[in-house]
Design an enzyme around this catalytic site. Structure first.
Site: not given
Length: 322
Positions: A72, A120
């Site tokens: 990310t 996540a």
């Protein structure tokens, strides 16, 4: 069976059927596995020691391939107008893109935001717990939870579950009684105050842009453009980053969502315009030539023409010599 029910014999422990006992055992196991519904800080640990070291051994023994690859790009920085947070929206599982609309900036309360980087599930769960406790703190004490207190809560959680496989790198940004704050916390128990942070697989590319353009005296528009440009460059270089560039701004009035722009729109509309993108010196107003962004706009075509002319001239001279 009807007579047993009337007499109440079926309610005796030694008269219960096996399937009834099995159901009770399953309920107890479910109650233990979901203990976090009553206490969100009590998660069920894996049924073996040292999960980080032993899980790969168990998977290798079973012949199961499970690589916990993640990527990310999130960034945050302080300047005279407050704090800016920006992140992409791509969620990956190894080489597979799981989602292009992942929300990696979480609203904890009206004056505090948190970012997601790492696993996540870990980040989303603990951000939700933090948002819950932030609201309870406001109801109990009639004042907002400070950014330092929120960071300390996450660090305590990381210390408690250290070695259990928790993968988390978060930024907490907000505005409290002491002014704008930006704090980085991770699953190793690290807590660090700073002015500029970038977290994730694309962070080296984003930091390169931030180190070049960040100034404390920036205007709001300059800060917004710098954050978007940094995330855009990271998404163009890092395969695990992409999707939507989400931009948030925090000041004394609280946070606001400034923009949610797709990377392709930034490429086409802001950083690689076909019309008037290059001046006479070959430097574009949008910066496409200054920053050497590959594009199909006029700036690239202007570079190709002189090269073709030179090759034609060289060919003519060669033929004349022969």
């Amino acid at each position: 069976m009807a007579l047993e029910g009337i007499c109440g014999v079926d309610r005796w422990p030694f008269m219960r059927r096996f399937d009834h006992l099995q159901t009770e055992w399953q309920k107890e196991q479910l109650r233990e596995a979901t203990s976090n519904f009553e206490n969100p800080y009590a998660l069920m640990a894996p049924p073996y020691e040292d999960p980080v070291g032993n899980l790969p051994k168990i998977l290798a023994h079973c012949g199961v391939k499970m690589d916990f690859a993640h990527g990310t790009t999130t960034l945050g920085f302080r300047y005279q107008g407050g704090v800016v947070l920006c992140a992409d929206s791509r969620a990956t599982s190894g080489q597979y893109i799981g989602s292009q609309t992942m929300k990696k900036i979480v609203e904890l309360n009206d004056y505090m935001l948190g970012t997601l980087a790492g696993g996540a599930a870990d980040c989303v769960y603990w951000d939700r717990v933090l948002a819950r406790d932030s609201r309870l703190h406001e109801l109990r004490f009639k004042r907002r939870l400070s950014v330092d207190a929120a960071a300390r809560m996450i660090v305590n959680i990381s210390a408690e579950y250290k070695g259990m496989g928790l993968v988390m790198g978060m930024m907490l940004a907000g505005y409290d009684d002491e002014g704008p704050k930006l704090i980085y916390v991770d699953s190793e128990g690290m807590r660090c105050h700073g002015n500029v942070f970038a977290v994730g697989s694309g962070s080296p590319y984003a930091l390169g842009v931030l180190d070049t353009g960040h100034r404390f005296t920036m205007t709001d528009q300059e800060a917004f453009d710098l954050a978007r440009r940094a995330i855009y460059h990271a998404t163009s270089k890092d395969a695990y980053s992409g999707g939507i560039v989400r931009l948030y701004h925090i000041n004394e009035k609280g946070w606001r969502n400034v923009s949610n722009t797709d990377c392709s729109e930034l490429y086409c509309n802001d950083y690689c315009k076909d019309d008037h993108s290059c001046d006479d010196a070959g430097l574009g107003d949008a910066g496409c030539c200054n920053h050497e962004i590959p594009c199909s706009s006029g700036c690239q075509r202007q570079k190709e023409v002189p090269e073709n002319e030179v090759s034609v001239q060289v060919a003519d001279v060669t033929q004349e010599g022969n």
